[in-house]
Design an enzyme around this catalytic site. Structure first.
Site: not given
Lengths: 488, 333
Positions: A324-326, A488
């Site tokens: 999800w962060h990247g 993000f």
């Protein structure tokens, strides 16, 4: 328009004054908020305003459709269509290039040369945050936890509320949406609290995070010329940088919300003072963790289907949390690292409970017992160290960089002379103030909460503190950079 | 609401008073700009040659090796020609009646120097922009600039300056690595071509030359040594544009030109990074060479005055110097 820009210093007071001029009509306030929010978002990149509106309309319509039918099949179809749409758009923008590049590299290993190209899409700011917010609304309506919302303007205000739209906190519809559907009254105490939180957030970002960022970048961006001892230092500084950066953003967001009479959720509760890794994840980016718990971990079975399944679920949740962060291997690895820590902790806790159940019924007992302060301190130190290790993974831009940093640290490699010693001074001062204030006010609502009696209750003392902070903001600010979580 | 706004206004006034007091105190503190301007104001009558330039001059030129006349190094660790004009040359001219010559440093990337970034490279609490924007370059507020903990970010301000903060990162090895990282596209490090800045800087430089010539002051443009590795930074366009501009200044204002871009005799140990010579061995070699070349130039001019036939020789010398300025094609080869 970031919270630390001159533009925002003009934007926020204008919105604030107009907003409270319209106090007799909360619907007009909502219209103003939507207009201001889209203006705020369009300032970053106007092309993505349509995307945000699309997300909002999609969620709004799905809620209405879900409210009109009770047939399970149809409801499921609506839900999965919306989930697929939301996640599909997120994946296209965020992960398509990443996975295409990985696939091309994998194919090349087998001698294939697929004729694919990466799209080089620009990631819309805040897409991960408003996607999750939109999804939570649709899922909650599907589950019957909340009724479909009919007010278009208030729904748009909920989805695009500018203080929290681009980097959270990720709000649930049942807590934020109702606030747009009732008249709001300005309260002096709330306004003061809002300003205090904004000031503290600015201090964290400009003094602590931006100063640490200079040193961290100088170490981590060129690891092949740095000495072994600089990597632990860089990881330690990044640990404070990311906390000050993200929690600073959240403080400003919450403060702006309070100035507008809107309460946003807390996202941090002194995470680096957690006694174990589980507690850390209950105190760090709280709204994201709760989202994953409610919409992924529990539907996967949570802890209800046995130990093995629970551990697998933990790894899935943390792996996806990293993703999800990247779209980068380092984020996934960071997620899996934390998942693994939590798995080990869970197993350890079960083993301890079996060994000495009467002495150690739970970690709460450890903290509450004055005789175990040493163990508590040890737990905090160990958890903090593990977090620092995790942030080293998180910060590395590529796997090759991470392995280089680790290998140079382990082999005690020597590099070029460290030239940023002077830059450490504002970092150390900033971190010292940050820790002192946050520890001193840990039992209060927020860091600069001076309510109550005593010395800090005096206006002269309070104002002196504010002025000192403003002076520090001016004299000790680092090189300005964007908030980390914007990407993000 | 009323109470809130009322308190806010009172607090704002209180804050403004405190910040003004601190600003006043900060202005009293010593700094490199104040020190150099102060020196020029005090001893300006003795100065015959003024060396103006960026960090390349500030740390690269040692007046100890200047034997021609009484010179003074007025270099500061950045360059922006509108500010050079407004804050340095205009400010010092009234105090330097004996000034005969201004040696202007012009490296291949100096015309690209950002005009905005020198005024303030942050949006946050930009006092100058907030309260003092009037379209003219001017000094920053001292208090604001005290945040300059790296010391070389606001060199025109009244912040303190550290002598060892030379260079963009420090260390030729670092520079080499940076080029490597550039190749990997993991870290951007370049001194790129910026047309809009070039225009502003050229206008300012043209004005400096015109004004100084009007006052009868000689102008010598000098290119400072650059490490051969800098060629990897794709500098052809910058070099040819700078060269073209120097030619124009020669035609328009009759400025002299000394090209030390590819100065011989410098080793890796004489460079801090790609564009800065070290303040010991590098500065010594560069200063000696500049002194030698200036002597040659002065002698040649003297002989030109003596014999009209020397005009042709002078033309030849000028052309030879220009031809010597780093031709990108030759450098690459």
């Amino acid at each position: 328009m970031t919270f630390t820009s001159i533009a925002f210093m003009v934007f926020m007071p204008v919105v604030f004054l107009l907003y409270w001029l319209l106090r007799r009509n909360y619907r007009a306030q909502n219209v103003l908020l939507v207009a201001a929010s889209y203006f705020f978002y369009g300032w970053f990149d106007w092309r993505y305003m349509g995307l945000l509106a699309g997300y909002t309309l999609c969620s709004y319509c799905s809620g209405l459709l879900l409210g009109r039918t009770r047939r399970t099949g149809v409801r499921k179809a609506i839900l999965w269509t919306v989930v697929a749409l939301n996640l599909g758009v997120l994946c296209i923008y965020k992960y398509l290039d990443f996975f295409t590049a990985k696939f091309i590299r994998l194919a090349a290993m087998f001698g294939l040369q697929p004729d694919w190209v990466t799209l080089d899409l620009v990631l819309p700011i805040g897409i991960s945050f408003f996607t999750f917010q939109a999804l939570s609304y649709t899922i909650d309506v599907y589950r019957g936890r909340m009724a479909p919302h009919r007010g278009v303007v208030s729904f748009f205000a909920f989805m695009s509320f500018f203080p929290q739209m681009v980097a959270g906190p990720i709000e649930r519809a049942d807590s934020l949406l109702p606030q747009f559907c009732r008249p709001r009254r300005f309260e002096y105490a709330e306004g003061v609290m809002g300003l205090r939180r904004i000031l503290w957030g600015l201090f964290k970002k400009l003094v602590v995070a931006d100063n640490c960022a200079v040193i961290v970048s100088s170490i981590m961006n060129v690891p092949d010329i740095r000495s072994w001892w600089e990597f632990p230092l860089g990881a330690l500084l990044f640990t404070f940088q990311i906390y000050a950066d993200f929690s600073g953003y959240c403080d400003i967001a919450i403060g702006c919300g309070r100035l507008l009479g809107i309460r946003l959720s807390e996202n941090f509760r002194l995470p680096y003072f957690s006694r174990n890794i589980r507690e850390f994840w209950q105190r760090w980016h709280i709204t994201l963790q709760l989202w994953f718990r409610d919409y992924l971990y529990i539907p996967l079975g949570g802890s209800r289907r046995g130990l093995g399944r629970m551990l697998v679920n933990i790894m899935i949740v943390f792996g996806l949390s990293g993703l999800w962060h990247g779209a980068a291997t380092s984020y996934v690895l960071w997620g899996l690292y934390n998942g693994a820590l939590l798995v080990v902790f869970t197993l350890f806790r079960r083993w301890r409970k079996r060994q000495i159940p009467e002495v150690m019924p739970g970690e709460e007992a450890v903290a509450n017992s004055s005789g175990n302060r040493f163990l508590t301190g040890l737990g905090i130190a160990a958890t903090f160290s593990l977090c620092v290790g995790g942030w080293l993974i998180f910060r590395s831009q590529a796997m090759s960089q991470l392995t280089l940093m680790v290998s140079r640290t382990l082999t005690l490699a020597q590099g070029e002379p460290f030239t940023k010693a002077m830059g450490l001074i504002p970092c150390v001062i900033g971190i010292a103030i940050l820790l002192t204030v946050e520890i001193a006010t840990r039992n209060r609502g927020y860091a600069l909460d001076f309510s109550g009696h005593g010395l800090m209750g005096r206006r002269a003392v309070r104002w002196s503190c504010y002025i000192l902070l403003v002076c520090l903001l001016i004299t000790m600010r680092g090189v300005p950079g964007n908030f980390i979580y914007f990407q993000f | 609401m009323k109470k809130f706004l009322h308190q806010l206004i009172i607090f704002g006034i209180f804050l403004a008073v405190v910040l003004t007091a601190l600003e006043y105190c900060a202005r009293l503190s010593p700094d490199i700009y104040g020190r150099k301007i102060g020196h020029i104001k005090e001893h300006g009558a003795e100065i015959e040659t003024l060396f103006v330039g960026s960090s390349l001059t500030a740390y690269g030129f040692d007046p100890e090796y200047w034997t021609l006349d009484r010179g003074y190094n007025a270099g500061f660790p950045t360059i922006c020609f509108p500010l050079v004009w407004e804050r340095l040359i205009k400010a010092t001219l009234p105090h330097t009646p004996s000034l005969k010559r201004v040696v202007l440093e012009l490296s291949y990337f100096h015309l690209d120097s950002s005009v905005d970034s020198i005024e303030m490279d942050t949006e946050w609490l930009n006092f100058k922009r907030l309260f003092f924007e009037n379209g003219k370059p001017m000094d920053m507020l001292a208090f604001s600039s005290l945040s300059n903990m790296n010391y070389d970010r606001f060199p025109w301000s009244r912040g303190y300056m550290r002598v060892d903060s030379v260079g963009h990162v420090g260390g030729l090895e670092t520079a080499k690595k940076q080029l490597l990282w550039n190749d990997r596209k993991e870290v951007e490090w370049t001194l790129g071509f910026v047309p809009e800045n070039r225009e502003v800087n050229k206008c300012a430089l043209d004005r400096i030359c015109a004004d100084l010539r009007e006052r009868g002051i000689e102008i010598v443009i000098v290119t400072t040594p650059v490490h051969p590795l800098a060629d990897q930074l794709d500098v052809e366009r910058q070099l040819s544009d700078t060269l073209e501009f120097v030619r124009e200044m020669q035609r328009k204002h009759g400025v002299e030109f000394i090209d030390l871009y590819r100065m011989e005799g410098l080793t890796d140990d004489d460079f801090y990074d790609l564009v800065h010579v070290t303040s010991d061995s590098g500065a010594r070699k560069f200063s000696r060479e500049l002194n030698r070349r200036m002597r040659e130039l002065v002698e040649m001019k003297a002989s030109r005055v003596d014999t009209p036939a020397a005009d042709a020789e002078s033309e030849t010398m000028s052309s030879a110097t220009l031809a010597g300025m780093s031709n990108p094609v030759n450098l690459a080869s």
